[in-house]
Design a protein around this motif. Structure first.
Motif, short mmCIF file in Angstrom:
data_model
loop_
_atom_site.label_atom_id
_atom_site.label_comp_id
_atom_site.label_asym_id
_atom_site.label_seq_id
_atom_site.Cartn_x
_atom_site.Cartn_y
_atom_site.Cartn_z
N GLY A 98 0.82 -1.20 0.00
CA GLY A 98 0.00 0.00 0.00
C GLY A 98 0.85 1.24 0.00
O GLY A 98 1.85 1.32 0.71
N VAL A 99 0.49 2.23 -0.83
CA VAL A 99 1.18 3.51 -0.89
C VAL A 99 0.14 4.60 -0.67
O VAL A 99 -0.90 4.63 -1.35
CB VAL A 99 1.89 3.71 -2.24
N ASP A 116 4.15 3.69 3.43
CA ASP A 116 4.24 2.44 2.68
C ASP A 116 3.87 1.30 3.62
O ASP A 116 4.46 1.17 4.70
CB ASP A 116 5.68 2.20 2.18
N TRP A 117 2.93 0.47 3.22
CA TRP A 117 2.55 -0.72 3.96
C TRP A 117 2.93 -1.95 3.16
O TRP A 117 2.58 -2.06 1.99
CB TRP A 117 1.04 -0.76 4.20
N TRP A 125 5.35 -0.98 8.21
CA TRP A 125 4.90 0.35 7.83
C TRP A 125 6.13 1.25 7.82
O TRP A 125 6.97 1.17 8.70
CB TRP A 125 3.89 0.88 8.84
N GLN A 126 6.24 2.10 6.79
CA GLN A 126 7.33 3.08 6.71
C GLN A 126 6.74 4.45 6.43
O GLN A 126 5.81 4.59 5.64
CB GLN A 126 8.29 2.74 5.58
N GLN A 127 7.33 5.45 7.06
CA GLN A 127 6.98 6.85 6.78
C GLN A 127 8.16 7.52 6.12
O GLN A 127 9.30 7.34 6.56
CB GLN A 127 6.63 7.58 8.07
N VAL A 142 10.17 3.47 10.74
CA VAL A 142 9.82 2.12 10.28
C VAL A 142 9.24 1.37 11.47
O VAL A 142 9.82 1.36 12.56
CB VAL A 142 11.05 1.36 9.73
N MET A 143 8.09 0.74 11.25
CA MET A 143 7.44 -0.05 12.29
C MET A 143 7.24 -1.48 11.75
O MET A 143 6.70 -1.65 10.66
CB MET A 143 6.08 0.54 12.65
#
Length: 148
Positions: A98-99, A116-117, A125-127, A142-143
């Protein structure tokens, strides 16, 4: 794409966080910490809300699917900015990725924001922020999620 795209996130999670210590100042020092999260569906599955619990703050995300535009919108709020709801990011999933994109102001500077998923047994998940209109992106958080 459908209102079921975030079904993978339902439930309770241990979240390993890796984050730039000073996102506002565009620092380079990374910090690592753990949070707990819980996500649940709302509105018959067309929305999902989650809570994230850290030692010194709490956050929440609302995600809502818009079938007329065929997009998800994502809003974030936390105790670090009481009374403030971040502008929504908008996007979709394609093959488990996912974007989501949006605009915000960070430290007085306009930024493009990207989430970004990556779906999987341990979703990530990234921001990322872009200070040049989306030409380049800097990852700042980053999670990695693990079921509890």
């Amino acid at each position: 794409m459908s209102e079921n795209d975030f079904n993978f996130l339902h439930g309770r999670w241990r979240v390993a966080n890796r984050k730039i210590a000073d996102i506002v100042g565009r620092g380079t020092e990374w910090v690592e910490f753990e949070t707990q999260a819980e996500a649940r569906p709302l509105l018959g599955g067309a929305a999902i809300i989650d809570s994230v619990f850290a030692d010194d703050w709490e956050g929440m995300t609302l995600r809502q699917y818009d079938p007329s535009d065929d997009v998800w919108r994502i809003w974030w709020a936390s105790t670090r900015a009481p009374g403030h709801l971040d502008p929504p990011l908008e996007g979709r999933f394609d093959d488990g990725h996912g974007v989501f994109l949006g605009d915000d102001v960070v430290g007085g500077h306009a930024v493009k924001v990207r989430f970004d998923w990556t779906v999987g047994a341990e979703p990530v998940w990234q921001q990322q922020f872009s200070y040049d209109g989306g030409e380049t992106w800097e990852t700042n958080w980053v999670m990695t999620f693990s079921r509890t």
